[in-house]
Design a protein around this motif. Structure first.
Motif: not given
Length: 326
Positions: A176-178, A198-199, A222-225, A301-302
């Motif tokens: 995922m992009p952040i 933007p990403n 590899n998180g939610i972005g 990253e959240k």
């Protein structure tokens, strides 16, 4: 003007490449920051911002305070983000390094754990080969997204088109992009000059124009972005003069207003005028409370995903773009 942008890019590129080779397990983050910032200044250039060295889940805005004992560990995914300025003309570039080597002891001579504020673990981690391979793939997703974005940038390219190709590249590689981190436009003495690059496809129909100077920086995870703020800040910027009662705070604010008017700074840039970090922190506190300076919180990253970043500074041309930090 063009020559100064190119010179700033050349300096940042050379220092980035040299510093990346020095990132090994057991090395202190502070030593890399010292190397980067000293190397840039030794050319006669200035820093367009403090050297960022962000480890694993920390995506951005971490730099070493004076005395920081944070160590790199084998398998870390490290974002090295730096920039130079020549007469106010700016470069901004980043690379991701997967750390190799042998981990150092994470305890002091009394057997106590070393405090490592630049890590979200205690510096004694075991990373499997499978996890290292995953982090390598995240790194490749970020660098491929930047490469693909650069391939479409020219006069008339929309911001939405850039975000679309960044997102597609990263998602096609399984990550995922952040979305709440972005690139930015650059102007003289202005690191973030108004445009956000933007990403993800944000719907913006703004068209780049020939002569625009921009930094494009895809973050992959590899998180939610998404990122959120960590409790502490390590980088600051000057906002305005305020009346302050404490003499040491007044003196510090005057120094910052003269020497750090345009570009972000860290405590490392101020410590020489203070006997220790405690006295510097005491002088800085009224500046933060009065909003004379702005603190940039470190960003994580959240969902504790691993994060990679790759970045170049570009000058938009009629049919393509020039990369100043190649």
């Amino acid at each position: 003007m063009l020559e100064k942008y190119e010179k700033a890019g050349e300096i940042a590129s050379k220092v980035r490449n040299e510093a990346a080779k020095k990132i090994k397990a057991g090395v202190k983050v502070g030593d890399i920051v010292d190397f980067v910032e000293t190397s840039i200044k030794d050319t006669g250039a200035g820093l367009s911002f403090p050297c960022n060295v962000s480890i694993n889940q920390i995506a951005a805005h971490y730099t070493a305070d004076p005395g920081d004992e944070t160590l790199f560990c084998r398998g870390d995914i490290v974002k090295l983000d730096l920039g130079a300025e020549v007469d106010g003309y700016i470069s901004d570039t980043a690379v991701t390094v997967i750390v190799e080597g042998e981990n150092a002891d994470n305890t002091d001579e009394d057997g106590n754990l070393i405090n490592m504020p630049g890590r979200l673990d205690n510096g004694d981690v075991e990373v499997s080969e499978e996890e290292i391979e995953l982090r390598q793939q995240i790194k490749e997703a970020s660098s491929s997204a930047l490469e693909n974005a650069i391939s479409i940038i020219r006069d008339g390219t929309t911001l939405n088109e850039i975000g679309e190709i960044v997102q597609k590249t990263i998602q096609d590689m399984g990550f995922m992009p952040i979305v709440n981190l972005s690139g930015h436009s650059l102007e003289r003495n202005n690191l973030h000059a108004g445009l956000s690059i933007p990403n993800y496809p944000d719907g913006s129909d703004h068209k780049l124009q020939e002569g625009d100077h921009i930094a494009v920086e895809p973050f992959a995870t590899n998180g939610i972005g998404e990122v959120n703020d960590l409790p502490n800040a390590y980088i600051y910027s000057y906002l305005r003069n305020r009346p302050l009662r404490q003499p040491d705070a007044r003196k510090l604010l005057k120094d910052i207003s003269v020497n750090n008017t345009y570009f972000p700074f860290s405590k490392r840039a101020l410590i020489d005028k203070y006997p220790d970090l405690k006295s510097l922190n005491r002088a800085m506190r009224p500046l933060l409370v009065s909003r004379s300076i702005y603190p940039y919180s470190a960003l994580k990253e959240k969902t504790d995903g691993m994060v990679a970043q790759t970045e170049h500074t570009l000058i938009v041309e009629k049919d393509s773009c020039e990369i100043t930090t190649l």
